[in-house]
Design a protein around this motif. Structure first.
Motif, PDB file in Angstrom:
ATOM      1  N   UNK A   1      -2.492  -5.287 -14.040  1.00 44.53           N
ATOM      2  CA  UNK A   1      -3.763  -4.636 -13.742  1.00 44.53           C
ATOM      3  C   UNK A   1      -4.683  -5.574 -12.988  1.00 44.53           C
ATOM      4  N   UNK A   2      -5.413  -5.009 -12.044  1.00 49.92           N
ATOM      5  CA  UNK A   2      -6.377  -5.768 -11.260  1.00 49.92           C
ATOM      6  C   UNK A   2      -6.840  -4.941 -10.085  1.00 49.92           C
ATOM      7  N   UNK A   3      -7.522  -5.583  -9.156  1.00 45.88           N
ATOM      8  CA  UNK A   3      -8.040  -4.905  -7.960  1.00 45.88           C
ATOM      9  C   UNK A   3      -6.963  -4.903  -6.877  1.00 45.88           C
ATOM     10  N   UNK A   4      -6.483  -3.734  -6.512  1.00 48.87           N
ATOM     11  CA  UNK A   4      -5.401  -3.587  -5.542  1.00 48.87           C
ATOM     12  C   UNK A   4      -5.887  -3.876  -4.124  1.00 48.87           C
TER      13      UNK A   4
ATOM     14  N   UNK B   1      -0.838  -6.109  -3.129  1.00 43.71           N
ATOM     15  CA  UNK B   1      -0.952  -7.179  -4.114  1.00 43.71           C
ATOM     16  C   UNK B   1      -2.258  -6.977  -4.878  1.00 43.71           C
ATOM     17  N   UNK B   2      -2.410  -7.666  -6.011  1.00 43.59           N
ATOM     18  CA  UNK B   2      -3.649  -7.614  -6.773  1.00 43.59           C
ATOM     19  C   UNK B   2      -4.498  -8.836  -6.433  1.00 43.59           C
ATOM     20  N   UNK B   3      -5.767  -8.584  -6.167  1.00 43.27           N
ATOM     21  CA  UNK B   3      -6.679  -9.651  -5.772  1.00 43.27           C
ATOM     22  C   UNK B   3      -6.806 -10.689  -6.881  1.00 43.27           C
ATOM     23  N   UNK B   4      -6.949 -11.936  -6.482  1.00 38.55           N
ATOM     24  CA  UNK B   4      -6.897 -13.043  -7.413  1.00 38.55           C
ATOM     25  C   UNK B   4      -8.139 -13.325  -8.228  1.00 38.55           C
ATOM     26  N   UNK B   5      -9.260 -12.629  -7.952  1.00 37.94           N
ATOM     27  CA  UNK B   5     -10.451 -12.916  -8.752  1.00 37.94           C
ATOM     28  C   UNK B   5     -10.174 -12.692 -10.232  1.00 37.94           C
TER      29      UNK B   5
END
Length: 134
Positions: free
Chosen positions: A47-50, A83-87
């Motif tokens: 889970x994260x920001x796509x 990818x999912x953003x790394x923040x």
């Protein structure tokens, strides 16, 4: 992590945050309670920001270094670069173990040079997407 799997406090998820990211714990706990299943149902969760890397500058790498295809869930697709953003992103423990096993081989998989870009968030996402058990 394995030493905790058969205890009263097993690790369900691992989360990565940038050093300059701020996690609002109250909001996170609400999200986790409503959306993250507990063991034994906490498998294959990422889970994260796509993000889509299709917009990355093409001059960052010569065409000969770029893989034409990226593979997700056992299939190869042309022009799909998610990818999912790394923040901030999190993954279930089974995916953490897979990434740890996949990382040493990631430079030789898929195409010449592997599928790593040298960007942690993209590279970890690519390894997760290579999991044989999506």
């Amino acid at each position: 992590g394995d030493q905790f799997q058969h205890t009263n406090t097993p690790i369900d998820y691992a989360m990565k945050l940038d050093a300059d990211a701020i996690l609002h714990l109250h909001d996170y706990f609400i999200f986790a309670h409503e959306h993250l299943p507990p063991a034994p149902y906490n498998t294959n969760i990422f889970a994260g920001a796509l993000r889509d890397k299709a917009g990355w500058p093409s001059n960052a790498h010569p065409a000969s270094e770029l893989a034409r295809y990226e593979s997700f869930w056992g299939n190869e697709f042309e022009g799909v670069h998610l990818y999912l953003a790394g923040q901030c992103y999190l993954m279930s423990y089974d995916l953490c173990k897979f990434v740890a096993q996949e990382a040493p081989f990631s430079k030789t998989r898929v195409a010449k040079g592997g599928y790593l870009e040298g960007h942690e968030d993209h590279d970890v996402s690519a390894m997760v997407f290579h999991s044989p058990t999506p």
